[in-house]
Structure formats: C-alpha cells, structure tokens
Design a protein around this motif. Structure first.
Motif, PDB file in Angstrom:
ATOM      1  N   ASP A 269       0.750  -1.187  -0.043  1.00  0.00           N
ATOM      2  CA  ASP A 269       0.019  -0.004  -0.087  1.00  0.00           C
ATOM      3  C   ASP A 269       0.907   1.214   0.132  1.00  0.00           C
ATOM      4  OD1 ASP A 269      -1.930  -1.885   0.121  1.00  0.00           O
ATOM      5  OD2 ASP A 269      -2.718  -1.158   1.909  1.00  0.00           O
ATOM      6  N   ASP A 271       0.815   4.807   0.766  1.00  0.00           N
ATOM      7  CA  ASP A 271       0.138   5.645   1.393  1.00  0.00           C
ATOM      8  C   ASP A 271       1.022   6.623   2.356  1.00  0.00           C
ATOM      9  OD1 ASP A 271       0.551   3.897   3.393  1.00  0.00           O
ATOM     10  OD2 ASP A 271      -1.350   3.091   3.519  1.00  0.00           O
ATOM     11  N   HIS A 332      -5.987   2.676  -3.874  1.00  0.00           N
ATOM     12  CA  HIS A 332      -6.155   2.829  -2.194  1.00  0.00           C
ATOM     13  C   HIS A 332      -6.624   3.918  -1.853  1.00  0.00           C
ATOM     14  CE1 HIS A 332      -4.912   1.252   1.437  1.00  0.00           C
ATOM     15  NE2 HIS A 332      -3.808   1.998   1.830  1.00  0.00           N
ATOM     16  N   HIS A 336      -7.657   8.188   1.943  1.00  0.00           N
ATOM     17  CA  HIS A 336      -7.145   7.067   2.936  1.00  0.00           C
ATOM     18  C   HIS A 336      -7.753   7.702   4.442  1.00  0.00           C
ATOM     19  CE1 HIS A 336      -4.267   4.523   5.044  1.00  0.00           C
ATOM     20  NE2 HIS A 336      -3.986   4.256   3.803  1.00  0.00           N
ATOM     21  N   GLY A 389      -8.093   2.490   2.304  1.00  0.00           N
ATOM     22  CA  GLY A 389      -7.339   3.141   3.164  1.00  0.00           C
ATOM     23  C   GLY A 389      -7.880   2.437   4.393  1.00  0.00           C
ATOM     24  N   GLU A 390      -6.844   2.290   5.713  1.00  0.00           N
ATOM     25  CA  GLU A 390      -7.502   1.852   6.713  1.00  0.00           C
ATOM     26  C   GLU A 390      -8.247   0.566   6.782  1.00  0.00           C
ATOM     27  OE1 GLU A 390      -5.914   3.381   9.158  1.00  0.00           O
ATOM     28  OE2 GLU A 390      -5.503   5.275   8.406  1.00  0.00           O
ATOM     29  N   HIS A 483       3.741  -2.106   3.582  1.00  0.00           N
ATOM     30  CA  HIS A 483       4.044  -0.816   3.380  1.00  0.00           C
ATOM     31  C   HIS A 483       5.374  -0.455   3.113  1.00  0.00           C
ATOM     32  CE1 HIS A 483       0.151  -1.424   5.370  1.00  0.00           C
ATOM     33  NE2 HIS A 483      -0.437  -0.076   5.083  1.00  0.00           N
TER      34      HIS A 483
HETATM   35 ZN   LIG Z   1      -3.079   2.293   3.635  1.00  0.00          ZN
END
Ligand SMILES: [Zn+2]
Length: 590
Positions: A269, A271, A332, A336, A389-390, A483
């Motif tokens: 991901d 982010d 994604h 987010h 996201g999350e 990540h």
């Molecule tokens: Zn994320």
C-alpha cells in the motif's frame, strides 16, 4: 481420444448400475455429486451461504428446491433449518430412505422431532451464548482439521458480547458427538443411519460462514492480521472432507492455478510520501524471485491534517517505472480516511474536476476518482483492484466497485472474516444481498502498526512462514501486505519469506493477478459422468473462456483410468496429470 462406441457402452453400464444404488430414479448422465436442497423461499441467505462455501473450495454442486431431484446426488446439503414443516411428510420419507440406502445428508439446526431418529437425537435447545464450537474425536469430516485453531472454532468474543447468533444444542441418543459448545452441549453430531450418514450442525451456514465474510464476526479474533484465523474456513473444509469421503470419484475445481498447493499473494500500500520511491526497490526484489505484486496507490492530491498531498507528478514517475516492470497498480482510495465507511455513497458519475474530497467526500468519489487519476497518469493502466485506506469498508463498497468497473477487492482482513479463501462478496454488507462478480482477497499478513520492526523481524518472518504453511495445508491462500516505507528491514523480511515459500509448491504473485484467476474460476461449474472405467468431466464454459492454469482434482482410483475433459461445446480440453496422495491434479491447457 475414445471412440463414440466406447463412450456409449460406458453410459449404458452407468444407467444399469445406478438404479441399484439409488432406487428407481433414473440417473442423469452428468452430475455434480452434491445437491444443495433449499428448504423454503425465506432461507435464501442459507442457500447463498452454502453455495458460496462450496464455490470457494471448488466442490461441484447443484441447487434445487425438489427433494426428488436432490436425492439423486449421493450427498445432500440442506440449506435451511430442519423443522417439522421444512418438507412435506412425503419428502421427509424420501430423505429417510435416501440416507437408509447410503446417502449422506448434512443439515443445520435440526429442530423438528420428526427428524430426530434420522439424526440420532431425542431433543434440542437453543442458545445465543455459544461463543465457540470445539471439534472432538475423529471422523472423515476432520480430514483438514489438524491444527488447534481448526479444532476450536471461535464464534465471538464472550467478554464483549452477551448474545451471539442462535445455535442449536442437541441431545444425542444414537449420534456421535463431533463438536461441543463451551457448556459441553453437542453442537455437531453424526448419525449412521442404515447404510448412510446424517450430519447435523447446530449453526447455520450464514451465521458460521457468510456473515463472517461480511466482517460480522463478533470480534471472534482479537487480531485482524498476522493470525491463522480459519474458523469460517473450517466449516467449509468439513463439507469438502465429507464430500471427498463419500462421493466417488470426487472432483474439485482446484483453488490455486497450475496445480500449486497454495499461494502467497504480494501487495503493497503506497500511502506515504517515501513509499512511491521505495516501491521500486520492492519491485526489484520480487522480480529477482520471478514474482510480481500489486501496489495499491493512494491518489491523495491535497493536504489535510492527516498528511500532505503526496500524489504528485514527481511521484507518478515511480509508478510508471514499476508498471513498466510488469507490476499491477490498484487503487488505495483518494483520501485514505478511517471515516470512509461512513461516507455517503454519492454519484457514480463523479469526476476528478468536480470531486470535493475535503468538503463532500463520497464512496463513489474515492473509488472512481482514484481510478481516473491512475489511468490518466500511467499510460496503459487499467485499474481493476481496490483496497480501501485503513481497510475501512462502507456497507455499499462492493456494489460501488462493481459499478466503477473494478474486478478485485482486498479491503477485508482475514482476522475479521475468519476466512482466508478468495470469495465473491455480497454486493452490500448484509445477509439477503446478492453475491457480486467481484473477488475478495482477504489480507492475512500486515507489517503496519509497529508489528514488523528491526527488532521483531525474526519472530515476524517465523510467524508469517507458519501462517503460509497452515493455509497451504488447506489449499488456501495467504495475502501479504507490506507498506514500502522502509527498504532495509522490511525488504529483508519479505525476502526471507520469499525464500521460505520458494522451496515449497507455493504460487507466488500479485493480488490482482490471482484475483482475476479466482474470479474466472468462480464462474466455472463442473459435472462428471462415470462409467465402468471412464470419467467424463464437462465444464460449463467454452474452452476459450477458461482461465490459464485452471486445475481440477480428481480422486485417484485405478477403476477410472480413462479421463476426458470437455468444454461446454463438447470440445476436448488437453491437460497434464500430476499424481498426489489420493487425487490426481488435471492441469488444463485451454
Ligand atoms: Zn493504507
């Protein structure tokens, strides 16, 4: 190739043989071996759940509301509670004689006293306080139950919830207890009746599998990731094992491409600011192992209190680089945010120019605009995979993704769904909603929130390797999420996992690519016809539509040495055979 004459004579023998086993009902030439018998129209979510469970594991089935049709199959799964009014008295008699003659029946919530003798019980009670089911003893149904987490099915956190789903507790007379609820009451029983078997589970399929896949698990697992959480999968594996033990020769649509035993699905991901540049290092590592992964990109083009707007033209250079190397890019989301699951749905026609993520965020805005930006900035990009996201999941996420043209979602976590297999989620997150055409790949392993650190590296790699191994025993998948915020210990940890998996028959590749395989596989139905020494397998799709690497598992038996695989138009599909302990893998070359 076999001559037409041989096949005809085989069919004639088949017709003569089967009436002896299954009474006077003439057998259909092709059959699945398993019937899902729908109790009543109101039990549609039970049918959806049972069908989904069988589809995920590749057990061929046909669904019917007719008892007469169902009992032509050697195994019948009843979708709906077994009350006295579930079937007519005549149908009830048919079910009794079906088992007496050697049929296998799997029912849930047996509560009608007119069925007690069939299931070997003399009473029942109901409870909403059973937060687990412990499998006990030995039975062919437990073939895949070899780990403690599979013996102990968790149904919810007893400290947080006083009431869970309804369960039926049985008072066995002739039945053998195969599962007990925490208060010792019988929750899963087996009764040998005549020449057949009647299994009864005190949980519905929707409560023990489908609801969990929607994330409604009463927080049964304390961890959402980095845990082997198979509780819903175990119910599915009981069905698979009972099928394999009783329907001969058993035939499965294998869960993994190219005859591999299991799969490790790689994902990242993006982010955070530094993750764009770092992603190239992860792509390079995976290339060295002959693998690809899916990079889920947050297209955050504005700054707010949580982060800067890191989706910039400079950073998209790195995305083009990994795309050029053959890696997949997924969305994604734009913003987010954890609050994504509370965003209004919004308009499907939303565009980048009109979307106001800071003042008026919507579900459609997040899934549509992120897709548009990736496709604007990466030549050749076609965004089919999404991860929120999350891992924040709005109730209408799947239907919005379908509308936006996505094919694969990976927002659910295996610790929340108690499911590791890829599956077709419901369009909306409630029972009664229809199954979608999207494929869900639950996230199993995750590096974030301080889990993977330079200090925890050894322990994490050992845990991850063990979880891959546990899933592999069930021909299941494991989805890794790293990540790319670091290219030292994180890269090293992934490399060690890749090294461990490369030594085993594990398919290693991207979430999107596996998702597309799983999506094509989910729509395939198979039937087989058996004669004295010949198995004919018929697939529901034309050869050209079959996914590359599609594999069937056929029970090994010297009786059936001639195998033909045909497509929906009757054309031969070439395949190569690989022998396993009790089955042969037919790796199709469509
Ligand atoms: Zn994320």
């Amino acid at each position: 190739m076999r001559s037409a004459l041989e096949v005809r004579s085989g069919v004639a023998l088949f017709v003569l043989y089967l009436p002896l086993a299954f009474g006077s009902t003439p057998p259909t030439k092709l059959s699945t071996g398993v019937a899902v018998l729908q109790v009543a129209a109101r039990d549609t979510s039970e049918v959806t759940a049972a069908e989904s469970d069988l589809e995920m594991l590749g057990v061929p089935y046909e669904t019917t509301a007719s008892v007469v049709s169902a009992i032509r199959s050697p195994m019948v799964i009843i979708a709906g509670a077994m009350t006295n009014t579930a079937f007519s008295p005549a149908s009830r008699e048919l079910l009794y004689s079906f088992v007496e003659r050697g049929g296998v029946l799997f029912a849930t919530h047996v509560q009608g006293n007119q069925y007690f003798p069939l299931f070997g019980i003399n009473g029942f009670s109901t409870s909403r306080e059973n937060f687990g089911l412990q499998l006990t003893g030995n039975d062919p149904a437990f073939r895949y139950v070899n780990r403690p987490q599979e013996r102990d099915i968790v149904l919810g956190d007893s400290k947080r919830y006083r009431e869970l789903n309804w369960t039926t507790q049985y008072q066995p007379t002739g039945a053998v207890v195969l599962g007990r609820f925490p208060g010792r009451a019988a929750g899963f029983v087996r009764h040998d009746y005549g020449r057949g078997i009647a299994y009864s589970l005190g949980l519905s399929f929707s409560d023990s599998t489908l609801r969990l896949a929607l994330g409604q698990s009463y927080e049964a697992e304390p961890q959402w990731a980095n845990v082997f959480a198979p509780s819903a999968d175990v119910i599915r594996l009981l069905l698979r094992a009972i099928y394999e033990a009783n329907v001969h020769p058993f035939l499965l649509v294998h869960t993994i491409p190219d005859g591999f035993e299991s799969a490790l699905l790689l994902s990242h991901d993006i982010d955070a600011r530094e993750s764009f540049r770092n992603s190239v290092a992860f792509a390079a590592l995976e290339q060295r192992y002959g693998a690809t992964s899916t990079f889920f990109v947050t297209t955050k083009y504005f700054s707010d209190s949580t982060d800067a707007g890191y989706y910039t033209s400079q950073n998209s250079v790195y995305l083009r680089e990994i795309f050029k190397r053959g890696f997949d890019l997924g969305s994604h989301s734009v913003s987010h945010l954890k609050a994504f699951n509370r965003f209004p749905l919004g308009e499907a026609a939303v565009r980048f120019a009109t979307y106001r993520p800071q003042s008026a965020p919507t579900v459609f805005g997040e899934v549509e605009v992120s897709k548009q930006l990736l496709e604007r900035d990466i030549p050749g990009q076609h965004t089919v995979a999404f991860r929120a996201g999350e891992l924040s999941h709005p109730p209408q996420l799947i239907s919005a993704l379908e509308t936006a043209g996505y094919l694969v979602d990976s927002t659910r976590a295996a610790g929340d769904t108690l499911t590791n297999y890829a599956y077709r989620p419901l369009r909306e997150s409630h029972l009664g909603s229809a199954a979608s055409s999207i494929i869900e790949i639950p996230v199993t392993l995750d590096d974030s929130m301080g889990y993977l650190t330079p200090a925890s590296q050894d322990r994490v790699v050992a845990q991850w390797t063990e979880i891959v191994e546990a899933n592999a025993e069930n021909n299941n998948i494991t989805c890794l999420l790293i990540h790319p915020t670091d290219t030292t210990y994180k890269l090293a940890a992934e490399e060690r996992l890749l090294q461990a998996c490369r030594k085993k028959p594990v398919w290693i590749g991207s979430v999107a690519r596996f998702g597309l395989f799983a999506r094509a596989r989910a729509s395939i139905r198979v039937e087989r016809a058996i004669s004295e020494n010949h198995v004919l397998i018929r697939l529901s799709q034309p050869r050209a539509d079959l996914p590359a690497g599609l594999t069937l598992v056929l029970e090994s038996d010297p009786r059936w040495d001639a195998i033909d695989v045909r497509d929906s138009q009757g054309a031969d599909i070439p395949f190569t055979t690989r022998l396993k302990l009790d089955g042969r893998l037919l790796i199709l070359h469509p």
